[in-house]
Design an enzyme around this catalytic site. Sequence first.
Site, short mmCIF file in Angstrom:
data_model
loop_
_atom_site.label_atom_id
_atom_site.label_comp_id
_atom_site.label_asym_id
_atom_site.label_seq_id
_atom_site.Cartn_x
_atom_site.Cartn_y
_atom_site.Cartn_z
N ARG B 123 -15.79 7.31 13.11
CA ARG B 123 -15.89 7.18 11.64
C ARG B 123 -14.59 7.53 10.92
NH1 ARG B 123 -20.80 9.66 12.93
NH2 ARG B 123 -22.54 8.17 12.92
N LYS B 144 -5.75 -1.46 3.29
CA LYS B 144 -6.69 -2.51 3.65
C LYS B 144 -6.51 -2.83 5.12
CE LYS B 144 -7.71 -5.40 -0.36
NZ LYS B 144 -7.60 -6.81 -0.80
N GLU B 186 6.12 -12.51 0.54
CA GLU B 186 5.35 -11.39 -0.07
C GLU B 186 6.26 -10.52 -0.93
OE1 GLU B 186 2.11 -10.78 -0.20
OE2 GLU B 186 1.14 -11.57 1.60
N LYS B 228 3.66 -2.61 -4.78
CA LYS B 228 2.33 -2.56 -4.19
C LYS B 228 1.74 -1.17 -4.32
CE LYS B 228 -0.79 -4.00 -0.79
NZ LYS B 228 -1.07 -4.77 0.40
N GLU B 238 -9.86 -2.02 -5.14
CA GLU B 238 -9.91 -3.37 -5.68
C GLU B 238 -11.09 -3.59 -6.60
OE1 GLU B 238 -8.81 -6.41 -2.93
OE2 GLU B 238 -9.06 -7.99 -4.38
N ARG B 242 -6.08 -4.45 -8.68
CA ARG B 242 -5.54 -4.75 -7.37
C ARG B 242 -5.63 -6.23 -7.03
NH1 ARG B 242 -6.04 -1.07 -1.90
NH2 ARG B 242 -5.07 -2.59 -0.55
N ASN B 246 -3.40 -10.78 -5.09
CA ASN B 246 -3.84 -12.02 -4.46
C ASN B 246 -3.16 -13.25 -5.03
OD1 ASN B 246 -5.67 -10.75 -2.69
ND2 ASN B 246 -7.19 -10.61 -4.34
N HIS B 249 -2.88 -16.40 -3.02
CA HIS B 249 -3.68 -16.23 -1.80
C HIS B 249 -4.95 -17.07 -1.78
CE1 HIS B 249 -0.85 -13.08 -0.92
NE2 HIS B 249 -1.47 -12.75 0.19
N HIS B 253 -4.90 -18.88 1.50
CA HIS B 253 -5.88 -18.64 2.57
C HIS B 253 -6.59 -19.93 2.95
CE1 HIS B 253 -6.36 -14.00 2.00
NE2 HIS B 253 -5.39 -14.31 2.84
N HIS B 266 1.62 -17.22 7.24
CA HIS B 266 0.98 -16.67 6.05
C HIS B 266 1.91 -16.80 4.85
CE1 HIS B 266 -1.57 -14.19 3.55
NE2 HIS B 266 -0.59 -13.35 3.33
#
Lengths: 367, 367
Positions: B123, B144, B186, B228, B238, B242, B246, B249, B253, B266
Amino acid sequence: MRELTVDLGDRSYPIYIGEGLLHRAAELFAKHGVSLKSPLMIVSDANVADTYLGPLEEQLRSAGYLTVSITVPSGESSKSLSVFESVITKALEAGLDRHSTIVALGGGVVGDLAGYAAAAYMRGIRFIQIPTTILAHDSSVGGKVAVNHPLAKNIIGAFHQPEIVLYDLQTLQTLPGREVRSGLAEVIKHGLIWDAGFVSWIEENMAKLLSLDPESLGYALYKGCSVKAEVVSKDEREQDLRAILNLGHTIGHALEAVAGYGELTHGEAIAIGMVGSARIGVELGAPEEVYEVTRRLFISCGLPVGIPAHYDTDAIMSAMMRDKKFKEGRMVFVVPTAIGRVEIDKNMSADLVRRTVEQLKGETGQA
Amino acid sequence: MRELTVDLGDRSYPIYIGEGLLHRAAELFAKHGVSLKSPLMIVSDANVADTYLGPLEEQLRSAGYLTVSITVPSGESSKSLSVFESVITKALEAGLDRHSTIVALGGGVVGDLAGYAAAAYMRGIRFIQIPTTILAHDSSVGGKVAVNHPLAKNIIGAFHQPEIVLYDLQTLQTLPGREVRSGLAEVIKHGLIWDAGFVSWIEENMAKLLSLDPESLGYALYKGCSVKAEVVSKDEREQDLRAILNLGHTIGHALEAVAGYGELTHGEAIAIGMVGSARIGVELGAPEEVYEVTRRLFISCGLPVGIPAHYDTDAIMSAMMRDKKFKEGRMVFVVPTAIGRVEIDKNMSADLVRRTVEQLKGETGQA
């Protein structure tokens, strides 16, 4: 209806305990802001789904919820990464989004599995617990969710708090006797670690509890959840205090690991573990009654207090060494010091534990 | 050496950027309390391991660390549940405990995979990032972590912050040109969403960046990480802000989803996406220069600014509909309003996006 709050700041949530609560699910979901616009997924197991899934889905749909469901096989084997993946696949196919909720309808296995899916899906969506066993009163409080790895239980998981817990006492009426006793082991544990008065109450009311008297059962679950909620709210991420909830679990988990399929329930295993822990406690200076009361409680509950003779001590000890409750090589062990009080011994001697395991193998469970 | 802090209360952590930092790993680990008593596991990929794993393990061992390592295949295919499971298996076999650390030595794939393993194992245990690509400056900030599902990228994950990020600029010197350009996409994004001055600096220093001049690269990574870090520290989970990260993206994506293996990196995909977003921004009222500057930047960086003609628009759009950045049926889209500024449009018309995708298919990338 009884209600209590697990106090975790902005992750606080209520537990509702009462008869017929399942019929009020839609109302309580709405009260707690479950979205009508995003699909909601119910995870249950084959046993529970037969009786409760249809009516619950129908109720939620009538109230305007978009529900989908997935039913997993009953039993611990569903707490696997592959079943977890199938739950995620279902969530994706059903179009669950970041505002969706996953509902666990079932016992501890379903709660842990669905909870971990809710923790992981899109890095965390809402989660509601509807426990249908006594044992699940324990796992439904505190946000520990996980699946198993073939080498270790609960090793892949998260802390993910539910939005609400709905405990419908009527769903407990059909539990097999063995599951009732197993569930009561965790209730008793909550008394033993925290509340001597509750331990006395359990002793006096054991017959009522075993016969599933709703008033007694409601009170016992309320008290058990309260103890757990209090401990968890003081130490959400198990930095220290929360470890007391592991009373009986170090030996118990090792027994589960070496037991054949279906040989020992979780409650049976930790009952034996708590008797062993009490023995160790007395050896280290606790009053003799700690052992006597502990043993008497489990016997009156119809739970085992000794290790079946054919279990191999070496296998039990090496299962323990793999258990995650070890820190940097030393053995951490929860030891009772009085009825209703325990302490965390971070330097427990593995030898003493081994000797205790050997002694437990001589126990017969006769009062 | 440059240093900056990602400010997240008790989960705050430092990012170190400099030449030769990998040689100081043991010192920096010790400074940040990495345990000498609990095993430490390094996750890397086949490419990176060849050059950097041996020396790092040797250094850590000399300093008294108990290290084990696992090398996964290079590429996105390692961000799968099955590779994740093999990392967990290795951790169990090596006896990692609650005080252990998992170190990600590699690019974004390794960081996401190792980070999710660290988030899930028991955990949550400690996690250190040693990014070895420019692209990973993005994924190494913000916590993330995730693996992919065959139906969706990054759908199984967590928010799990590292203890430290070590960015050794020397490890970037051997990057193939295409990965350099992809990583810079990026960096440029961080300028476009937050800092017009940084955008100008990038335009002026593009040649130096492409030639991997350490001083310029160090500054660009420092600035990119700073943007960032600032966004993430204002909105760790988010909830709103946040989402500006994106930019590009949503289309990007979808392009990655429909592209054949190795067709688009990417960075290439989001470069095209950002050009599309700039086009939409201008259509909705942003100054024409938003589109012109954006397009010029990517062309000067050697990145594509149009969609290859053979990509199917329907396939792109339906990949977008499966993307998780949709809320309750409406389309959420990050739209530039000026250079260095964007807004989150929660009611973007899917038609406008579709038209933009069609237009991008006509783009040739000639300045």
